[in-house]
Each structure stands twice: as structure tokens, then as C-alpha cells.
Design an enzyme around this catalytic site. Structure first.
Site, PDB file in Angstrom:
ATOM      1  CB  ALA A 142      -6.727  -4.135   3.009  1.00  0.00           C
ATOM      2  N   GLY A 170       2.833  -5.514   3.393  1.00  0.00           N
ATOM      3  CA  GLY A 170       1.741  -6.173   4.119  1.00  0.00           C
ATOM      4  C   GLY A 170       0.364  -5.708   3.682  1.00  0.00           C
ATOM      5  CG  LEU A 171      -2.966  -7.611   5.159  1.00  0.00           C
ATOM      6  CD1 LEU A 171      -4.023  -8.177   6.101  1.00  0.00           C
ATOM      7  CD2 LEU A 171      -3.258  -8.046   3.729  1.00  0.00           C
ATOM      8  CG  HIS A 172      -0.426  -1.389   1.194  1.00  0.00           C
ATOM      9  ND1 HIS A 172      -0.904  -0.779   0.070  1.00  0.00           N
ATOM     10  CD2 HIS A 172       0.411  -2.378   0.763  1.00  0.00           C
ATOM     11  CE1 HIS A 172      -0.370  -1.345  -1.001  1.00  0.00           C
ATOM     12  NE2 HIS A 172       0.425  -2.330  -0.608  1.00  0.00           N
ATOM     13  CB  ALA A 173      -5.171   1.064   0.861  1.00  0.00           C
TER      14      ALA A 173
END
Lengths: 245, 218
Positions: free
Chosen positions: A180, A174-177
Site C-alpha cells: 500500500a 494483497g494490499l497490506h502495509a
């Protein structure tokens, strides 16, 4: 050339590690680690001074220095005080969290932010993380939905000029670093204030704070001129799986 | 004796000697309420300063030239908070002493600039058991003495006396700034090492003006 970053920690490895994270988020920003002292843990006037002289020699228009504890702050400020006035005017030592500040500042610099914008972004990182963490704690796993509801209310009256798409996150993490940061860059490049899952799409920290994981659905929305193109572009970036799906 | 460039050279060398002499005492004070490195750090710093003074091929023209050399050397050789704090004090003092000789108002300006540098860096005020508790009364005493028509040397003596009294007055204080503040109430009953070393530095300025002998390198 973009605003550069110098990271000053008591530990050489902590500074290098934070620089490593920041560089991954912002590949075109010059991030220099200036941690540790000759005797090990500590901060070194000479290391900080040569880091600053180095980035200025390479033509950086401005430098934001991020620090960890106590003497890292004092040493960095003392270095700035010994610089010539014209160089000192191009340095900021913001009161900001070290790792979060470095990441957010690097992303802001990558997006072309000037000295004060990058420093302000670093300062905002502390409050931003604290606030989003509290919100998410208070509302449990509904944090993303809460943000969405707020956005919906805010845009509710306009109705017809809001463009909205629902998209499913394909990459398992998903929206990890890294994703993102990619997403924040895509939104900033579009020039449109796109909201993703209720979060400000330009803010890497807000996106990470969503804690969105693979398989989760996110609403991508924007309003006004260019909204449709921007939302379509952001949606395609998410559907692309960030090279991880 | 005038407060000229030869005096400031003697002041710095005497400070190095005095710090060497009190190294163990400062380490002991710092061990009680800090991390025990103050004496060692200052000793290393002032030893390096004397080394750089010895390397000069021609004597500096102004007091401020010597103080600036002290500032940059301390900043790069003294670890922890003391390096930037003392370094900034000397740096600010250097900025107001671009003179071949100091009169009474210039001595006041020098001590006030040093205090401002420490406050700007450390963000401490009086009563927090820090260097400020020596420097602040020193600056006030210097000002009072100068206003009363004292000579440059008398102003310096007033400052040194006040700094010593200020350092002693830190004994019962509870630290609220710096590493000693981690100890809270337990910091009371010990002299602040930074205030103690500040008093040594200012006393060395007086001795350098009254005793023409240049102490040997520590």
C-alpha cells in the site's frame, strides 16, 4: 531533508516497534523512537529532549512528535516549551493516533510534506481509519465496490477523459502495509489523482482499508492530463506483484 | 523579610524538606485514587533540585533563574503527569520573575503564571479534583490581596491559605480529569494528592519568608 518523526510511547519497545513499521513505509524519513523511562514504563523528558535535539542537529527542517497516552503528551509538550522559540516553532505535537498516525505521517514526510502537512496527515489518520472501518462494516465485503461506484458517479459526466484499467492483484497478501505504501508513493510521484478500487491512491490508509487480497480485481482510474500514463504506471506496479508474487 | 533570591533558595529547600516529611501521606492519598507514585516522584524530584542548587558555583541573580532550574529538574526527574505539570508551572513562573526581588504584583504574576502553566498542560478547570483546585483559588486570593494593598508576604500568605482550603475542598469531588477519573464516583471522599502537594508548596513559600532557617537536605 525531510520532516522527521519522534515517537513517544510509555514503552520503549512500543515506540521502537511503531518506528520500525513507519521506517518500512518511508525509508528516507528519519524516525526516532523515544519511549519508556529509566525505571521502565513511562515517559522521559530527557529522552524526548535528546531525540528532538538529535534530529535538529542533523538538519531536520521540522519534527512531528507522535504520542500515546496521558503523560507522553504532557512530557512532549513540556519539552517543546523549554526549547528556544525558533526551534519550538518547528515542532508539532498533533492529537493523533500513535501507530496509524506514525505510519501516515511517515508516508506524508516521505512524499516531501512539510511540518504542517505531516502533522495534518497524522491527525487525519484517526478519522480516516474510523470512517473507512465504519463504511466497510456497513456494506460488508462490498466496500471496495461502493467506493468505485462513488468514483464512477463523480466522473460519470466527463466520460471520455477518464482513463480506466482493470488489474488483478498478483501477490497473495494483497494490499497490506508495504505494498500500500509503495502504491501510494507511485501515485503521488505521478502527480495525478489516481483512484484504485475507489480509494484515493495517494492515501496508504484508504488503500489498506480496501482489504484487497490476492486474485482480486481492482479498477485503476484517473482523468485529465497525464491520466493514461499514470494509470499505466500504477497498473504496472500492481502487476509487478510488489516483489511478493 | 524580602522575597529575594535567598528567599527563593530557602523556598525550594523547604519544599524538598516538606515533601520528604509528607512523602508517605502523599503516597497514601495517591494510592486511594491514583497509582500511588505521587509522593515518591515529588520526593525524588525535589531531592534532585536541591542537589543541583548545591552544585551552583555562584548564586543566581534573579528569582526566575532558580525557578527555571526547578522546572527543568522536575521535568526530567519526576515521572508521570506531575513532572510536566509542576515543571510547566515553575517554567511559566520563571518567565515572569526575572527579578532580584518580588513585590506584591510580582507575587500575583508568579502564581497566576504557575496556574496558567498547569491549565495549559493538564487542560483541567476547577471542580475536576486536580491541582487546579488548589492553584486557582490561590491565584484569585493573591489578586484580591494585592488589590487591597497587601504586602508581598501577605499576598503569599493569602495564596497559601486559599490553596489549603482548595485542597480540602477536593475531598468530596468526583474526579473527571487524570487517572483518578477512571474511578468515577469512587474518587469522592479522598483528597486529591496533586492539590495536597500544591498546598504544601505554597505554604513552604510563606514559611521560607518568615523563618530564616534553611532546612537540612531531606
Amino acid at each position: 531533508m525531510r520532516t522527521a518523526l519522534v515517537l513517544v510511547s510509555h514503552s520503549a519497545r512500543a515506540a521502537e516497534g511503531a518506528a520500525e513499521i513507519a521506517r518500512q513505509m518511508a525509508p528516507d524519513v528519519w524516525v526516532v523512537a523515544a519511549g519508556g523511562a529509566d525505571e521502565g514504563i513511562g515517559t522521559s523528558f530527557d529522552r524526548v529532549l535528546s531525540a528532538l535535539e538529535g534530529v535538529f542537529a542533523e538538519g531536520a527542517p521540522g519534527v512531528v512528535v507522535l504520542t500515546d497516552l496521558g503523560s507522553a503528551v504532557l512530557t512532549s509538550q513540556a519539552v517543546v516549551e523549554t526549547l528556544d522559540d525558533d526551534l519550538a516553532a518547528r515542532v508539532r505535537v498533533p492529537d493523533a493516533p500513535f501507530v496509524e498516525g506514525a505510519v501516515v505521517a511517515a508516508v506524508e514526510a516521505q512524499q516531501g510534506g512539510d511540518l504542517d502537512a505531516v502533522a495534518a496527515a497524522a491527525i487525519a489518520a484517526g478519522a480516516q481509519f474510523a470512517t473507512t472501518t465504519t463504511t466497510s462494516g456497513a456494506t460488508g465485503d462490498g466496500a471496495a465496490d461502493a467506493g468505485l461506484a462513488d468514483a464512477g458517479t463523480a466522473h460519470g459526466g466527463a466520460g471520455d477523459d477518464v482513463h480506466r484499467e482493470t488489474v488483478t492483484l498478483r501477490n497473495p497478501l494483497g494490499l497490506h502495509a508495504r505494498p500500500a505504501a509503495l502504491l501510494a508513493r507511485a501515485v503521488t510521484d505521478s502527480g495525478v489523482a489516481v483512484r484504485i478500487g475507489g480509494a484515493d491512491g495517494r492515501s496508504v490508509l484508504e488503500l489498506m482499508a480496501l482489504g484487497a487480497t490476492g486474485g482480486q480485481e481492482l479498477v485503476v482510474e484517473a482523468r485529465g492530463p497525464g491520466a493514461r500514463e499514470a494509470v499505466d504506471h500504477v497498473t504496472s506496479v500492481i502487476e509487478g506483484g510488489f516483489g511478493e508474487a | 523579610m524580602t522575597l529575594d533570591v535567598a528567599w527563593v533558595d530557602r523556598w525550594v529547600r523547604r519544599t524538598a524538606a516538606v515533601v520528604a516529611e509528607h512523602r508517605v501521606e502523599l503516597i497514601e492519598l495517591d494510592r486511594q485514587i491514583g497509582d500511588g507514585d505521587h509522593g515518591e516522584n515529588l520526593h525524588r524530584g525535589f531531592t534532585a533540585v536541591v542537589g543541583r542548587l548545591d552544585e551552583l558555583t555562584e548564586p543566581p541573580a534573579q528569582i526566575g533563574d532558580v525557578l527555571k532550574l526547578v522546572a527543568t529538574t522536575l521535568m526530567s526527574t519526576v515521572g508521570g503527569a506531575a513532572g510536566p505539570l509542576y515543571g510547566t508551572a515553575y517554567l511559566r513562573a520563571a518567565k515572569v520573575t526575572g527579578l532580584p526581588e518580588l513585590d506584591a504584583p510580582a507575587v500575583v504574576a508568579m502564581i497566576e503564571a504557575g496556574l496558567e502553566g498547569i491549565v495549559a498542560r493538564g487542560k483541567a478547570t476547577t471542580g475536576e479534583k486536580t491541582m487546579v483546585d488548589a492553584w486557582s483559588p490561590a491565584a484569585a486570593a493573591a489578586q484580591t490581596a494585592a488589590a487591597g494593598g497587601a504586602t508581598a508576604l501577605e499576598v503569599l500568605e493569602a495564596a497559601a491559605n486559599a490553596a489549603e482550603a482548595g485542597a480540602v475542598a477536593t475531598d468530596p469531588m468526583v474526579a473527571t480529569k487524570g487517572r483518578a477519573s477512571y474511578l468515577g464516583e469512587r474518587s469522592a471522599g479522598h483528597r486529591d494528592p496533586g492539590a495536597a502537594s500544591s498546598a504544601l508548596v505554597l505554604r513552604a513559600a510563606v514559611t521560607a519568608a518568615t523563618d530564616p532557617v534553611v532546612p537540612a537536605a531531606p
